[in-house]
Scaffold this active site. Sequence first.
Site, short mmCIF file in Angstrom:
data_model
loop_
_atom_site.label_atom_id
_atom_site.label_comp_id
_atom_site.label_asym_id
_atom_site.label_seq_id
_atom_site.Cartn_x
_atom_site.Cartn_y
_atom_site.Cartn_z
CB SER A 50 -34.66 7.36 89.76
OG SER A 50 -33.86 6.46 90.48
CG HIS A 79 -26.45 2.95 84.85
ND1 HIS A 79 -27.46 2.10 85.21
CD2 HIS A 79 -26.50 3.96 85.75
CE1 HIS A 79 -28.07 2.56 86.28
NE2 HIS A 79 -27.50 3.70 86.63
CE1 TYR A 125 -24.34 9.13 92.40
CE2 TYR A 125 -25.81 10.95 91.83
CZ TYR A 125 -25.59 9.60 92.03
OH TYR A 125 -26.62 8.70 91.86
CB THR A 179 -32.28 -0.24 85.89
OG1 THR A 179 -32.97 0.96 85.54
CG2 THR A 179 -30.81 -0.04 85.62
CE1 TYR A 196 -31.28 0.12 89.58
CE2 TYR A 196 -32.11 1.78 91.09
CZ TYR A 196 -31.26 1.41 90.06
OH TYR A 196 -30.41 2.33 89.52
CE LYS A 231 -31.64 4.01 82.05
NZ LYS A 231 -30.51 3.80 82.97
C1 LIG Z 1 -26.29 11.23 88.22
C2 LIG Z 1 -26.92 10.07 87.49
C3 LIG Z 1 -27.84 9.28 88.18
C4 LIG Z 1 -28.45 8.21 87.52
N1 LIG Z 1 -29.41 7.47 88.18
C5 LIG Z 1 -30.01 6.43 87.55
C6 LIG Z 1 -31.02 5.66 88.21
O1 LIG Z 1 -31.37 5.92 89.36
N2 LIG Z 1 -31.57 4.63 87.53
C7 LIG Z 1 -31.21 4.31 86.25
O2 LIG Z 1 -31.72 3.36 85.69
N3 LIG Z 1 -30.28 5.04 85.59
C8 LIG Z 1 -29.67 6.08 86.20
N4 LIG Z 1 -28.73 6.82 85.54
C9 LIG Z 1 -28.43 6.51 84.11
C10 LIG Z 1 -29.30 7.33 83.17
O3 LIG Z 1 -30.65 6.94 83.22
C11 LIG Z 1 -28.83 7.18 81.70
O4 LIG Z 1 -28.80 5.81 81.37
C12 LIG Z 1 -27.45 7.81 81.48
O5 LIG Z 1 -27.30 8.99 82.22
C13 LIG Z 1 -27.24 8.11 79.98
O6 LIG Z 1 -25.97 8.63 79.77
P1 LIG Z 1 -25.67 10.21 79.62
O7 LIG Z 1 -25.68 10.78 80.99
O8 LIG Z 1 -24.33 10.25 78.98
O9 LIG Z 1 -26.76 10.78 78.75
C14 LIG Z 1 -28.11 7.90 86.17
C15 LIG Z 1 -27.17 8.70 85.51
C16 LIG Z 1 -26.59 9.79 86.15
C17 LIG Z 1 -25.60 10.63 85.40
#
Ligand SMILES: Cc1cc2nc3c(=O)[nH]c(=O)nc-3n(C[C@H](O)[C@H](O)[C@H](O)COP(=O)(O)O)c2cc1C
Length: 381
Positions: A109, A278, A27, A158, A132, A254
């Site tokens: 989040s 993302h 995940y 986001t 959201y 974002k």
């Molecule tokens: C496991 C996981 C959960 C994430 N959950 C959210 C979230 O709930 N809301 C959101 O805006 N971005 C979420 N993201 C995106 C991160 O905020 C970020 O944009 C992204 O991880 C950046 O890329 P990187 O993992 O390569 O640094 C998530 C990313 C991952 C890996």
Amino acid sequence: MRETDCFNFHDFRRLAERRLPGPIFDYIDGAADDELTYRRNTESFENVDLVPNVLRGVEDVDLSVTVMGQKLALPVYCSPTALQRLFHHDGEHAVGAAAAKFGTMFGVSSLGTVSLEAIRAACDTPQVYQFYFHKDRGLNSAMMQRARDAGINVMMLTVDSITGGNRERDLRTGFSIPFRLTLAGMLQFAIKPAWGINYLTHEKFRLPQLDRHVDMGGGAMSISRYFTEMLDPSMDWDDVAGMVREWGGPFCLKGVMSVEDARRAIDIGCTGIVLSNHGGRQLDGSRTGFDQLAEIVDAVGDRIDVMMDGGVQRGSHVLKALSVGAKAVGLGRYYLFPLAAAGRSGVERALGLMRAELVRDMKLMGCRSVDQLSRANLRWR
Ligand SMILES: Cc1cc2nc3c(=O)[nH]c(=O)nc-3n(C[C@H](O)[C@H](O)[C@H](O)COP(=O)(O)O)c2cc1C
């Protein structure tokens, strides 16, 4: 392999893989479709070389930046991510405490597993709330009021998740909340009993940002149903303009990637935008934040704070993004794997390694402060 054997992103990723049941590791590690954008996120930094200057008297280096009105001791922040207590029982507590120790910002989040109030009370450092947009406008207002009452510094909406990305690793294992594991997925949990014991012996798993409003208990609502039934795919610029007005403080989008959208963000009064795909988890084949950065900074960089995230694994990646014109850089998996590997001390070690790399690389570049970095120090291949 232990935490002290970890010296970089890849070491922590390997340790996290050993500790986590396969479906949870996948995940975090997985992304959409063919994971092309996910891979490209890090590769895109390799298209650019740093050109150092020497003999500049670099005894002391100041890494601080100011972004969206928040003064940060480091030019990196912990981007908001979902479900952190699944990765380690301390979850957001660990990430918030580590961010505070290093004087930087972190995001909680909407799908966070510790309440934004609890983290606010425990961590004295700029805190972002990742939002959201719901069909129920009353619910949106109530959530913003709650964030205001809690003392949240920055609202981050986001905008790249208007529908869920196709994450095929999760489909194969059956990863969802509540769990609906496939047999293969269940076996993966059975062979990592330490994770299960930890999960069962700590505070019950919850989604406290949502549970006053959404019944996630007893299988009544799953995260995927939350996305399809409660979030509003008709959200448009007028809706967000209303939110920006109602919030009345620093507001950031974002997942903006085009110049046209960056201009509209300014028109509706946003303070910042994060160029992001993302972490490759939404639209596969989309451009990377780093590749798109120069175009956006040239168009709007003097009128709005431009940040980027995606694929950042090294201090040199951060220096390249800052040199192009980013005001700060978001980290995702860079701190999530250390969280999974070793909780708070893992995140602190990872941020410490990042700070040491940034200081070392700034000295090697001949720069004493972030504002001395510029495109003059870069060459595209
Ligand atoms: C496991 C996981 C959960 C994430 N959950 C959210 C979230 O709930 N809301 C959101 O805006 N971005 C979420 N993201 C995106 C991160 O905020 C970020 O944009 C992204 O991880 C950046 O890329 P990187 O993992 O390569 O640094 C998530 C990313 C991952 C890996």
